[in-house]
Design a protein around this motif. Sequence first.
Motif, mmCIF file in Angstrom:
data_model
loop_
_atom_site.group_PDB
_atom_site.id
_atom_site.type_symbol
_atom_site.label_atom_id
_atom_site.label_comp_id
_atom_site.label_asym_id
_atom_site.label_seq_id
_atom_site.Cartn_x
_atom_site.Cartn_y
_atom_site.Cartn_z
ATOM 1 N N ARG A 290 4.500 -3.059 4.508
ATOM 2 C CA ARG A 290 3.128 -3.149 5.091
ATOM 3 C C ARG A 290 2.142 -2.931 3.924
ATOM 4 N N LEU A 291 2.442 -3.319 2.919
ATOM 5 C CA LEU A 291 1.564 -3.246 1.612
ATOM 6 C C LEU A 291 0.816 -4.434 1.209
ATOM 7 N N ALA A 292 -0.592 -4.159 0.805
ATOM 8 C CA ALA A 292 -1.039 -5.404 0.328
ATOM 9 C C ALA A 292 -0.481 -5.577 -1.296
ATOM 10 N N ILE B 163 -17.565 3.587 1.727
ATOM 11 C CA ILE B 163 -18.102 2.157 1.386
ATOM 12 C C ILE B 163 -18.223 1.482 2.763
ATOM 13 N N ILE C 225 -6.687 -6.963 5.143
ATOM 14 C CA ILE C 225 -6.219 -5.824 5.899
ATOM 15 C C ILE C 225 -7.215 -5.839 7.115
ATOM 16 N N ASP C 226 -6.669 -5.085 8.180
ATOM 17 C CA ASP C 226 -7.487 -4.910 9.364
ATOM 18 C C ASP C 226 -8.111 -3.367 8.911
ATOM 19 N N ILE C 227 -9.384 -3.172 9.195
ATOM 20 C CA ILE C 227 -9.920 -1.754 8.692
ATOM 21 C C ILE C 227 -9.663 -0.723 9.995
ATOM 22 N N PRO D 62 -1.297 -8.989 3.117
ATOM 23 C CA PRO D 62 -2.534 -8.991 2.380
ATOM 24 C C PRO D 62 -2.325 -9.370 1.011
ATOM 25 N N MET E 182 1.581 -9.749 12.598
ATOM 26 C CA MET E 182 0.637 -8.782 13.033
ATOM 27 C C MET E 182 -0.189 -8.357 11.738
ATOM 28 N N PRO E 183 -1.464 -8.546 11.852
ATOM 29 C CA PRO E 183 -2.101 -8.110 10.373
ATOM 30 C C PRO E 183 -1.716 -6.694 10.024
ATOM 31 N N VAL E 184 -1.904 -6.388 8.979
ATOM 32 C CA VAL E 184 -1.685 -5.025 8.189
ATOM 33 C C VAL E 184 -3.037 -4.373 8.412
ATOM 34 N N SER E 185 -2.823 -3.181 8.832
ATOM 35 C CA SER E 185 -4.220 -2.277 9.275
ATOM 36 C C SER E 185 -3.957 -0.958 8.304
ATOM 37 N N MET E 186 -5.138 -0.820 7.769
ATOM 38 C CA MET E 186 -5.404 0.465 6.881
ATOM 39 C C MET E 186 -6.583 1.100 7.083
ATOM 40 N N ALA E 187 -6.615 2.515 6.615
ATOM 41 C CA ALA E 187 -7.967 3.427 6.550
ATOM 42 C C ALA E 187 -8.442 2.827 5.296
ATOM 43 N N VAL E 188 -9.745 2.699 5.020
ATOM 44 C CA VAL E 188 -10.313 2.519 3.931
ATOM 45 C C VAL E 188 -11.157 3.394 3.517
ATOM 46 N N ASN E 189 -11.955 3.454 2.309
ATOM 47 C CA ASN E 189 -12.741 4.384 1.789
ATOM 48 C C ASN E 189 -13.961 4.472 2.626
ATOM 49 N N ASP F 135 2.080 -12.956 6.890
ATOM 50 C CA ASP F 135 0.837 -12.300 6.890
ATOM 51 C C ASP F 135 0.968 -10.942 5.982
ATOM 52 N N LEU G 80 -11.882 0.377 -2.565
ATOM 53 C CA LEU G 80 -11.954 0.359 -1.195
ATOM 54 C C LEU G 80 -10.718 1.022 -0.484
ATOM 55 N N LEU G 81 -9.474 0.731 -1.337
ATOM 56 C CA LEU G 81 -8.249 1.046 -0.687
ATOM 57 C C LEU G 81 -7.940 2.780 -0.743
ATOM 58 N N LYS H 12 -0.426 2.005 -0.345
ATOM 59 C CA LYS H 12 -1.240 1.061 0.113
ATOM 60 C C LYS H 12 -1.125 -0.327 -0.404
#
Lengths: 478, 478
Positions: free
Chosen positions: A262-264, B11, A321-323, A293, B1-8, A291, A168-169, A231
């Motif tokens: 800002r890593l998971a 999916i 994480i926010d997508i 992830p 603030m939630p962490v935001s990331m691009a994902v696959n 907060d 996913l990441l 990430k």
Amino acid sequence: MPVSMAVNQNIVELEYAVRGPIPQRAAELARAGRRTIPCNIGNPQALGQSPITFYRQVLSFLEAPTALARERRFRGAFDANSSAFLGVDESDFVDPWVIEYCEKMLGHLGSGIGAYTDSNGPAFIREAVAGFIDRRDGADSGSGVPADPDSIFLTNGASEAVRFIIDLLISDAADGIMIPIPQYPLYSATIKKAGGAQVEYHPDEEKGWTLDRAILDDAICRARDRSITVKAIVIINPANPTGAILPAEGALEVVDFAEENRLAIIADEVYQDNLYGAEFVSFAKLVGKRDIPLFSLHSTSKGFHGECGRRGGYVEIRNPIDIEGADVRLRDLFFKQASVALCSNTTGQALTYIMVTPPPEGSPPHGRYQREKETILSALQDKATMIREAFEEMREVECFGRTGAMYLFPRLGRLPGGKTDFDYCMALLEETGLCTVNGSGFGQRPGTHHLRIAFLPPKEMLDQVLPDWIAFHNAYVQ
Amino acid sequence: MPVSMAVNQNIVELEYAVRGPIPQRAAELARAGRRTIPCNIGNPQALGQSPITFYRQVLSFLEAPTALARERRFRGAFDANSSAFLGVDESDFVDPWVIEYCEKMLGHLGSGIGAYTDSNGPAFIREAVAGFIDRRDGADSGSGVPADPDSIFLTNGASEAVRFIIDLLISDAADGIMIPIPQYPLYSATIKKAGGAQVEYHPDEEKGWTLDRAILDDAICRARDRSITVKAIVIINPANPTGAILPAEGALEVVDFAEENRLAIIADEVYQDNLYGAEFVSFAKLVGKRDIPLFSLHSTSKGFHGECGRRGGYVEIRNPIDIEGADVRLRDLFFKQASVALCSNTTGQALTYIMVTPPPEGSPPHGRYQREKETILSALQDKATMIREAFEEMREVECFGRTGAMYLFPRLGRLPGGKTDFDYCMALLEETGLCTVNGSGFGQRPGTHHLRIAFLPPKEMLDQVLPDWIAFHNAYVQ
């Protein structure tokens, strides 16, 4: 003429030493009748560790629920006329407490253990896992943040959870995941297969494989110099392959580091029961209300459970994480990934429930459960000590870090001209039957040599093989 | 603030209707206390189908081997003094033949069912699968090509095998896999996730979902026009979602087509026991001695077995493709893929063994096994007939193809202005509690409407719900 095709190059290139050439050679030797000792993998029952009786009693009844009523009737007949039961005594019956436990589980399961469950696993099991996490981390007594059953996914071992997370990441080839070196090759293989970048950080071996900010900062800077978007950071604690236990200060530095960057955090905590006296502090507890992830993994394979083949495990997600760029929740993406394979296997799920819901103090099966648990863990600790003592008799062998997990990862010192630790492990196998994995299979600092040994063989077997190993070693490095 | 990331993104985009919005709405209704009937998925035990007794007896003893000796002792005590056993009779004991069967399995397993096995599964199980394939296809009597145990991989259900195959074959975005439309969304989802191209072919609905060369040629030409490299063709036989059985002529055309176009065949044969009187002809038998790469899948989930949650299954590979540009065998790449997750779950493996090694004719448990098998299969056939009869009372509903697998896939005819089959299925669920899946979840010709229903509910439940469905339908389409 055979059909020829290009295939996924990432699969051609991925390496998995734990099941690589050395174990494959060991299998050949075993087929030819040689005695081999499989210390290449943390697979305790293959080396004679008994399963926990309570676990198996429950699983056995879940398979054949009609046997529950039969057990009650047999017990009734025995109580009424035990003199007719030649060679049978009371201890041959399963305790009624266990029968009730099974009946309750079957009540929750509804249609038994054979049906597909929800993709993330049955709610009652996810609730039990959440309760376990809260008790472990003190969140049930008000400190910390309670776990949410809807953020728990039951998976085929922790391995499947790692695949879900990394698949996913990684959204393109510039996406990177930080992994410790040495690392468990599940991580490098899964990153490779997903087509992402492996970002290595190097715990300090001579300080017991500990971590500080300089180590982490250095790794992320080097990655950014290569234009990699980092990430997540993987932490395996207790560690695999080193077996080392991460002190709380080092773990807190990881949490700060993840927050600032800002890593998971991917917290592989499958060895959380293998601390041999040290205290386990989960990343969920360390993260607390911040907060950040967090993906936390656990499994039925390790600890004192040792039920590796069942492929039971879970991942708990906190602060998802926010997508970016899509109106979808992380949880839904996990759910979709799990849905493609319908659900994880139900025996692994059931065992996960049993692992997090053992017989409580005061219940009839508690004594035996506790005894079996302590026997297994103290034997593991003794065996680690035996092997560490053997290292002291091997020239230039040093082993750092407090003992945890199921592994020792000694440094081999100088090897004779041109020899690698792969050569060493292969020769050790041929000479003594002992199957270990070369340090290069996990990654290590260039110019160093290591091996990983799972400290699982029975003591009598170690008594036999350790002198052979010492003799082999001192001759080999001469 | 939630962490935001691009994902696959693959999916994010993948769809899996079988576990999609309609079943999720059904789960909500069920939680609110509404009666729902889960016909969205082939999950027989969730609808009351009993497991085969023999399977569960064996699995139960594998969990708790000490119970085997106990069973013998109890039986001995009963034989010596049955009058003391109130409420117990001979039928309460497991037949000694079953006990011996379990002891033999445990002998093969060596360290029991809890340990990791070889990545491809234990040799004795792969040998048993090979023997089953040879008996099924007549290769044991000299015709055909015998199966090779080393080309069999035990997997977590057939789903995992599909993932291994597709992940391996897709090496870039221009690589395509041919799939039937409609198809089981495991295929579209796995191709999507691997980043490859879905190449659709359209079996002829009005000819009972059959195939001819023109259909296949047309599909591959259109793919080549899009510069897609087609690598394999998926055939699901009996089919999912249509339930149709592919006649041998059509199947042979697929074999010719694959040979001429140098494609691999992925033969999803998990419904090979669900033919209700028709004869099953495997692709292994049809391929015979021709050098066509073939992946054949089977599972413990379907047939009369219905053990979906166990995630037992296997893939057999014949005439492996040559790997272009790498000196490596296909088998080794499969082995590596399986190794990353260590092994498939051992209960699924054991059940695969039991499925392919049932009690033979003349053995004491054979009669009951055979009776249970026939009861399940004939009930399935009766239930399919009941539902087909209901279709005749629904305006403009037609259902093509000979009944196979566990599904019917009726065409819905004209729907009221703007309504889709998704709307129809959602309304059907809300109105009657019946949970089906919209045809668009599997793919269908534009402008047509279908749904898939698993013909699994008990007859009494069908007796209740079918009249409601008929009434709902005729009102909805008015």
